[in-house]
Write a protein that holds these residues in place. Sequence first.
Motif, PDB file in Angstrom:
ATOM      1  N   PRO A  20       1.436   8.309   4.190  1.00 47.27           N
ATOM      2  CA  PRO A  20       0.449   8.221   3.345  1.00 47.27           C
ATOM      3  C   PRO A  20      -1.003   8.816   3.616  1.00 47.27           C
ATOM      4  O   PRO A  20      -1.668   8.988   2.963  1.00 47.27           O
ATOM      5  CB  PRO A  20       0.334   6.672   3.159  1.00 47.27           C
ATOM      6  CG  PRO A  20       1.699   6.179   3.604  1.00 47.27           C
ATOM      7  CD  PRO A  20       2.151   7.191   4.508  1.00 47.27           C
ATOM      8  N   LYS A  21      -1.078   8.835   5.015  1.00 47.25           N
ATOM      9  CA  LYS A  21      -2.402   9.561   5.300  1.00 47.25           C
ATOM     10  C   LYS A  21      -2.577  10.555   5.304  1.00 47.25           C
ATOM     11  O   LYS A  21      -4.060  11.309   5.039  1.00 47.25           O
ATOM     12  CB  LYS A  21      -2.503   9.087   6.745  1.00 47.25           C
ATOM     13  CG  LYS A  21      -3.729   9.612   7.677  1.00 47.25           C
ATOM     14  CD  LYS A  21      -3.517   9.300   9.498  1.00 47.25           C
ATOM     15  CE  LYS A  21      -4.654   9.775  10.035  1.00 47.25           C
ATOM     16  NZ  LYS A  21      -4.785   9.583  11.225  1.00 47.25           N
ATOM     17  N   SER A  51       1.840   6.958  -6.680  1.00 49.55           N
ATOM     18  CA  SER A  51       0.739   8.047  -7.029  1.00 49.55           C
ATOM     19  C   SER A  51       0.934   9.345  -7.186  1.00 49.55           C
ATOM     20  O   SER A  51       2.003   9.991  -6.660  1.00 49.55           O
ATOM     21  CB  SER A  51      -0.361   7.687  -6.036  1.00 49.55           C
ATOM     22  OG  SER A  51      -0.197   8.425  -4.967  1.00 49.55           O
ATOM     23  N   LYS A 100       0.798  -1.285   0.017  1.00 58.03           N
ATOM     24  CA  LYS A 100       0.095   0.004   0.062  1.00 58.03           C
ATOM     25  C   LYS A 100       0.933   1.071   0.051  1.00 58.03           C
ATOM     26  O   LYS A 100       0.494   2.349  -0.854  1.00 58.03           O
ATOM     27  CB  LYS A 100      -0.842  -0.021   1.086  1.00 58.03           C
ATOM     28  CG  LYS A 100      -1.936   0.988   1.372  1.00 58.03           C
ATOM     29  CD  LYS A 100      -2.716   0.852   2.400  1.00 58.03           C
ATOM     30  CE  LYS A 100      -3.744   2.036   2.663  1.00 58.03           C
ATOM     31  NZ  LYS A 100      -4.591   1.757   3.973  1.00 58.03           N
ATOM     32  N   TYR A 101       2.103   1.313   0.680  1.00 61.60           N
ATOM     33  CA  TYR A 101       3.015   2.446   0.852  1.00 61.60           C
ATOM     34  C   TYR A 101       3.522   2.625  -0.394  1.00 61.60           C
ATOM     35  O   TYR A 101       3.547   3.612  -0.975  1.00 61.60           O
ATOM     36  CB  TYR A 101       3.751   2.172   1.998  1.00 61.60           C
ATOM     37  CG  TYR A 101       4.986   3.356   2.136  1.00 61.60           C
ATOM     38  CD1 TYR A 101       4.555   4.488   2.717  1.00 61.60           C
ATOM     39  CD2 TYR A 101       6.256   3.334   1.472  1.00 61.60           C
ATOM     40  CE1 TYR A 101       5.218   5.604   2.981  1.00 61.60           C
ATOM     41  CE2 TYR A 101       6.879   4.311   1.746  1.00 61.60           C
ATOM     42  CZ  TYR A 101       6.476   5.553   2.324  1.00 61.60           C
ATOM     43  OH  TYR A 101       7.542   6.614   2.463  1.00 61.60           O
ATOM     44  N   TRP A 135       1.312   4.323  -2.861  1.00 66.09           N
ATOM     45  CA  TRP A 135       0.979   5.681  -2.418  1.00 66.09           C
ATOM     46  C   TRP A 135       2.227   6.602  -3.167  1.00 66.09           C
ATOM     47  O   TRP A 135       2.216   7.519  -3.559  1.00 66.09           O
ATOM     48  CB  TRP A 135       0.865   5.725  -0.908  1.00 66.09           C
ATOM     49  CG  TRP A 135       0.830   7.325  -0.771  1.00 66.09           C
ATOM     50  CD1 TRP A 135      -0.128   8.050  -0.673  1.00 66.09           C
ATOM     51  CD2 TRP A 135       2.189   8.011  -0.137  1.00 66.09           C
ATOM     52  NE1 TRP A 135       0.192   9.354  -0.487  1.00 66.09           N
ATOM     53  CE2 TRP A 135       1.440   9.263   0.096  1.00 66.09           C
ATOM     54  CE3 TRP A 135       3.357   7.662   0.092  1.00 66.09           C
ATOM     55  CZ2 TRP A 135       2.336  10.354   0.568  1.00 66.09           C
ATOM     56  CZ3 TRP A 135       4.176   8.870   0.569  1.00 66.09           C
ATOM     57  CH2 TRP A 135       3.667  10.053   0.684  1.00 66.09           C
ATOM     58  N   GLU A 136       3.390   5.842  -2.743  1.00 64.11           N
ATOM     59  CA  GLU A 136       4.659   6.684  -3.335  1.00 64.11           C
ATOM     60  C   GLU A 136       4.746   6.847  -4.661  1.00 64.11           C
ATOM     61  O   GLU A 136       5.201   7.939  -5.390  1.00 64.11           O
ATOM     62  CB  GLU A 136       5.949   5.713  -2.985  1.00 64.11           C
ATOM     63  CG  GLU A 136       6.481   6.097  -1.768  1.00 64.11           C
ATOM     64  CD  GLU A 136       7.804   5.342  -1.280  1.00 64.11           C
ATOM     65  OE1 GLU A 136       8.716   5.957  -0.769  1.00 64.11           O
ATOM     66  OE2 GLU A 136       8.152   4.079  -1.946  1.00 64.11           O
ATOM     67  N   GLY A 180       1.428  10.928  -3.719  1.00 62.01           N
ATOM     68  CA  GLY A 180       2.763  10.710  -3.277  1.00 62.01           C
ATOM     69  C   GLY A 180       3.735  11.657  -3.879  1.00 62.01           C
ATOM     70  O   GLY A 180       4.792  12.115  -3.183  1.00 62.01           O
ATOM     71  N   HIS A 238       6.725  13.020   5.944  1.00 66.46           N
ATOM     72  CA  HIS A 238       5.428  12.351   5.140  1.00 66.46           C
ATOM     73  C   HIS A 238       4.799  11.204   5.698  1.00 66.46           C
ATOM     74  O   HIS A 238       5.449  10.405   6.388  1.00 66.46           O
ATOM     75  CB  HIS A 238       5.650  12.356   3.671  1.00 66.46           C
ATOM     76  CG  HIS A 238       6.805  11.045   3.382  1.00 66.46           C
ATOM     77  ND1 HIS A 238       7.908  11.539   3.486  1.00 66.46           N
ATOM     78  CD2 HIS A 238       6.557   9.900   2.983  1.00 66.46           C
ATOM     79  CE1 HIS A 238       8.642  10.438   3.306  1.00 66.46           C
ATOM     80  NE2 HIS A 238       7.704   9.390   2.819  1.00 66.46           N
ATOM     81  N   SER A 241      -2.179  14.403   2.619  1.00 70.35           N
ATOM     82  CA  SER A 241      -1.929  14.588   1.419  1.00 70.35           C
ATOM     83  C   SER A 241      -1.005  15.841   1.400  1.00 70.35           C
ATOM     84  O   SER A 241      -0.686  16.564   0.298  1.00 70.35           O
ATOM     85  CB  SER A 241      -3.069  15.195   0.573  1.00 70.35           C
ATOM     86  OG  SER A 241      -4.077  14.187   0.796  1.00 70.35           O
TER      87      SER A 241
END
Length: 188
Positions: free
Chosen positions: A159-160, A65, A58-59, A62-63, A68, A157, A162
Motif C-alpha cells: 500500500p505504500k 481504492s 487500512k489495507y 487500499w485494495e 489499489g 505490491h 503506487s
Amino acid sequence: MKKIIYALIVPLVVVSGLVLANRESKHEASKKSTSKPLSAAERKAALKKWEATPDGIKYKKWEASPEGNKVYAGEANIRKHINAFTNMEAVVTSLSLPPGSRVGFGVMVRINGDDYILSFGPETSDKNFLNVNNEFQPLHSLKVNDKLILRSHWVSHAPKYSYPIVSGDYVERESKLIYKRVPRQGGC
C-alpha cells in the motif's frame, strides 16, 4: 599457594558450568518453540483476525481504492510472463525510486504501458566497508529511456507504493546480459 590456585579455579568451574547450563536451556527452548505449520482453517482465522485490526482495515481500503485496483491490474498484465519466466520489454523511466522507498537498489520502468518499480534488493558491502559489492555495478550505468529485456520470478505490491514491485532476476540491454541474480546457496 595451593589455596590461591584452588580459590581461582573453583569460581572458574562454577561460572563455566552456569554458562553451559544456560546455553543448553536456551537451545532446548528454541527447539520447543518450533511449531508445526498452521492448517488452512487456522490461517484463514488468523487472516480474519488481522483484517479486523487497524492495519488490516487500512489495507482492505487500499485494495478497494482506485490506486489499489491500478496496482493489481499492473500485476495481472505481467503475471503470464512472471509465471513462465519469459522475456518482457521494458523502458527505464526514472533512475530514482519514489520518495521513502525501502526496496533497496532499483529503477522505475514501463512495461506494456504500465509503470513498475524494478527492484534488485539491498546493496551489500564486502568485508571492507568502503568497497560496495560489484553485483549491481553494471546496473549503475543505466540511463533514462534505455530499452531492457528482463525476466522475473516475482511481482508484489504494498500500500505504500503506487506501483507494482517487480523483482529483477535477469536484465539485458542491447542484447548483452548486465545482471543475473545469483541463486542463494544452502538454506531453504
